[in-house]
Design a protein around this motif. Structure first.
Motif, PDB file in Angstrom:
ATOM      1  N   UNK A 139       0.850  -1.196   0.000  1.00 45.33           N
ATOM      2  CA  UNK A 139       0.000   0.000   0.000  1.00 45.33           C
ATOM      3  C   UNK A 139       0.882   1.242   0.000  1.00 45.33           C
ATOM      4  N   UNK A 140       0.588   2.186  -0.868  1.00 42.21           N
ATOM      5  CA  UNK A 140       1.313   3.463  -0.953  1.00 42.21           C
ATOM      6  C   UNK A 140       0.320   4.611  -0.877  1.00 42.21           C
ATOM      7  N   UNK A 141       0.663   5.635  -0.090  1.00 44.35           N
ATOM      8  CA  UNK A 141      -0.174   6.830   0.060  1.00 44.35           C
ATOM      9  C   UNK A 141       0.711   8.058  -0.055  1.00 44.35           C
ATOM     10  N   UNK A 142       0.418   8.911  -1.019  1.00 43.63           N
ATOM     11  CA  UNK A 142       1.187  10.143  -1.266  1.00 43.63           C
ATOM     12  C   UNK A 142       0.242  11.324  -1.103  1.00 43.63           C
ATOM     13  N   UNK A 143       0.544  12.203  -0.145  1.00 42.13           N
ATOM     14  CA  UNK A 143      -0.358  13.312   0.195  1.00 42.13           C
ATOM     15  C   UNK A 143       0.436  14.607   0.307  1.00 42.13           C
ATOM     16  N   UNK A 144      -0.063  15.653  -0.330  1.00 39.16           N
ATOM     17  CA  UNK A 144       0.574  16.974  -0.294  1.00 39.16           C
ATOM     18  C   UNK A 144      -0.428  17.992   0.234  1.00 39.16           C
TER      19      UNK A 144
END
Length: 748
Positions: free
Chosen positions: A529-534
């Motif tokens: 699982x990968x989560x990229x948040x800006x």
């Protein structure tokens, strides 16, 4: 005899030593002269001549060096004049005159430069004193005729059903004023009963009630005219005045005058920031009131912006992972090499009858991997700019990269008898990153309104907008915009957040169908699982530097007469001029003392001695400024000021200072000694760390002002003092005490 011989030898030795010192100084002066360094040559020749006063070659060399140094400083002064540096030019000319008093060109140019400096300083003082000049101009009497001063004693007037002309003539006789009438005047009968009013009040009430107006013709005559627009145009005095704006916009102010005050004869000059208005005294007063209420300094705000960009990336990889998720069954009855090839097994026919499970080979994963990996990263990019903006003016901040964007236009063209379209591609640049635009407004209460326009953009993937044969890739952008209005107090911080952009991705590896089995899907599968948040957070804090300056007069209403006729109180002078001052009451003799009252005792001798003389108590000296500041290598001025001087024939003083931190490069007479253009004799001795000055004038001066102006150059950064050792003021009776030492702050 022996002692006398020793004395003679000692004297001869001293004379020889002095001669050697003089000769060394003379040769050093010659070397400096050959280099063209005439200032040092003068110093060396002066030292040589002091050691040998009767040496004729030394005197000739010193005079020649003085002349050459004077010419050199004169040439330097002319170069400074071309560079418009008047102060430096005056300094060089003064040095040239001191070296060679016979240099007439230097003396004449010094007078001209000092006159230019005086006019420049007067112009600067006039510009800095603009508000005081404007106040004096507003307080000046309006240039309209008035009656000569007369008594303002109240009068009583009572007529019943009488001719209005007779009533006005009788009123004029009571006040000693000639009352005449316009040629179009039409008389009528009227009754009046006025008690305890002045002539001006009675004249206004009678004319206003009967639709007349009056105009002063000269110091003794008033004319009565019917109240009509044509007569107003004929009799009203027309004035013209130019208003110079400091802050308001010229075009907007002209439109305001025309729409509110009805002043159609108003025009502006944008280049000068001026508005010229033509009208009556009341109309000009109304225009002045409107301009003063709107010509206020613009508010100015310092906006502290903090932009925080937070990138959060999380990755989870867990579960049991086989080395190979494939299983195979291979038919190999003999197990020989090359028996199985290209998915086909070669076997003899007589063996088919004896096939069993031992003839098959099963392939399964040989190892298991257990992964429980979690990663998390946070990256912060912080920008903290400060923006200074005037009220109503937009200020912008751009942080990012300029990305070219192709723009294609098609132009019609004829080709082979057919009309075709020819493409032409150009590029425009777009800032990708942070784009912030702020427009501040300051309310009368001191609150700051910020019109906010923000854009946060990222560069996305390229997209093909052409065809497969002719691809055209253009960039795409991920944009977030925030627009709105903030109302904040001075120093209040507003935080804007929630501008989040995220991307989630999940990867599954395992046996098909196994993910639906409750226990095995945890044991024999692997997940990634990968989560990229800006997220972008904006912090805005306004600091009010300058707000609107409103007074109570700006908030009060002003009576401007009627819609038909503008009348502003105080716009016109009184009907009569200034009244004659009443004579002072006769002096009364003091009452005779009673016989029983003893005479007052004389003052004690101690009290009389403690009381200083009036002149000594009033006369004092001070530095202006008391704490001057100067940058290293630059020159500033320091004035010695006398306060309360009655008679001053000049000034003599000695100044000491630290030569490593400061240098006095020149001293000139102050304005108290030169204001009336009297000649001032000057003697100056400028030494390292010490200055001796004497200024004298033939006619005594009176008042307060600067008696000397010192030009001081800063050397070494830090603080240094400049003090007066002795101070003598000829003609003042007693000398004032020297002022405290001036504390110089030399900045790097």
């Amino acid at each position: 005899m022996r002692h006398r011989g020793l004395s003679v030898l000692l004297i001869l030795g001293l004379i020889g030593q002095a001669g050697c010192a003089a000769q060394m100084a003379y040769r050093s002066g010659q070397r400096e002269a050959r280099k063209g360094n005439w200032d040092m040559a003068v110093a060396r020749y002066t030292k040589a001549l002091s050691k040998s006063p009767d040496n004729i070659p030394y005197k000739i060399a010193l005079e020649n060096a003085r002349v050459q140094a004077s010419r050199q400083h004169l040439e330097t002064a002319r170069q400074q004049l071309q560079a418009q540096d008047l102060d430096r030019a005056a300094e060089e000319l003064q040095i040239a005159s001191n070296y060679d008093p016979a240099n007439k060109a230097a003396s004449d140019e010094l007078l001209l430069v000092r006159d230019r400096i005086r006019r420049r300083d007067e112009e600067r003082a006039r510009r800095s004193d603009f508000e005081a000049v404007k106040a004096r101009a507003s307080a000046a009497r309006v240039p309209v005729p008035v009656l000569s001063p007369r008594s303002q004693a109240p009068i009583s007037l009572k007529f019943a059903d009488q001719s209005l002309q007779k009533i006005l003539e009788s009123l004029g006789k009571l006040a000693g004023v000639n009352v005449i009438f316009d040629s179009d005047y039409r008389d009528k009968r009227w009754s009046v009963d006025l008690t305890g009013v002045t002539f001006e009040e009675a004249l206004y009430q009678i004319t206003f009630t009967n639709r007349f107006f009056y105009k002063v013709l000269d110091q003794n005559t008033v004319i009565i005219v019917a109240e009509t627009k044509a007569k107003r145009t004929q009799y009203d005095d027309n004035l013209v005045r130019t208003f110079y704006l400091q802050n308001a916009d010229v075009t907007e102010t002209v439109q305001l005058l025309k729409s509110l005050a009805g002043l159609q004869k108003a025009a502006g000059t944008v280049s000068l920031g001026a508005i010229t208005v033509t009208g009556t005294a009341d109309e000009l007063a109304l225009a002045e009131r409107i301009i003063e209420a709107n010509d206020k300094p613009r508010g100015e705000v310092m906006i502290e912006v903090r932009i925080l960009e937070v990138n959060r990336t999380r990755a989870k990889n867990y579960g049991i992972e086989l080395s190979n998720y494939g299983a195979a069954v291979t038919f190999s009855p003999t197990g020989g090499e090359g028996e199985t090839a290209a998915g086909i097994t070669n076997v003899r026919a007589h063996l088919l009858s004896s096939l069993n499970l031992s003839d098959f080979v099963v392939s399964i994963p040989s190892s298991l991997f257990s992964r429980f990996l979690q990663t998390e990263s946070t990256v912060k990019i912080l920008a903290s700019p400060r923006l200074r903006a005037a009220e109503g003016k937009k200020t912008a901040l751009k942080i990012g990269t300029e990305v070219p964007i192709p723009i294609t236009t098609f132009t019609a063209a004829a080709q082979g008898g057919n009309q075709t379209f020819v493409p032409a591609t150009s590029f425009q640049y777009r800032n990708v990153g942070v784009n912030l635009e702020l427009t501040p407004r300051v309310s009368a209460a001191g609150d700051v309104l910020l019109e906010l326009q923000t854009e946060f953009s990222l560069l996305g993937d390229n997209r093909n907008v052409g065809s497969e044969a002719n691809p055209l890739n253009v960039p795409t952008f991920l944009t977030r915009n925030v627009n709105g209005v903030l109302r904040l107090h001075d120093g209040e911080t507003s935080l804007i957040g929630g501008l989040i952009q995220g991307r989630d991705a999940a990867t599954f590896r395992g046996v098909a169908g196994l993910q639906s089995i409750p226990i095995l899907n945890r044991l024999l599968t692997s997940r990634n699982d990968e989560s990229d948040e800006t997220e972008v957070v904006i912090s805005i804090t306004p600091h009010l530097l300058r707000g609107p300056k409103l007074s109570e007069a700006d908030l009060q209403a002003v009576n401007i007469g009627t819609k038909e006729l503008v009348r502003v109180p105080g716009a016109r002078p009184s009907l009569f001029g200034e009244p004659e001052p009443s004579p002072p009451p006769p002096a009364q003799a003091p009452p005779a003392p009673e016989e029983t009252a003893p005479p007052p005792p004389p003052p004690a001798p101690e009290a009389a001695a403690a009381e200083p003389p009036a002149s000594a108590a009033q006369l004092r000296a001070l530095w202006s400024p008391a704490e001057p500041r100067v940058k290293a290598g630059e020159i500033t001025t320091l004035s010695l000021v006398l306060v309360g001087a009655r008679t001053v024939n000049g000034v003599e003083f000695q100044v000491v200072y630290d030569p490593e931190a400061l240098q006095v490069v020149g001293v000139d007479p102050g304005t108290l000694l030169t204001l009336d253009q009297q000649s001032v004799a000057a003697e100056r001795q400028l030494e390292s760390g010490r200055v001796r000055v004497s200024f004298t004038r033939p006619v005594p001066a009176t008042g307060s002002g600067a008696v000397a102006v010192l030009r001081v150059r800063g050397f070494q950064p830090g603080t240094a003092s400049l003090a007066i050792e002795s101070l003598v003021v000829p003609g003042a009776g007693e000398n004032p005490a020297p002022p405290p030492a001036a504390r110089f702050v030399v900045e790097p």
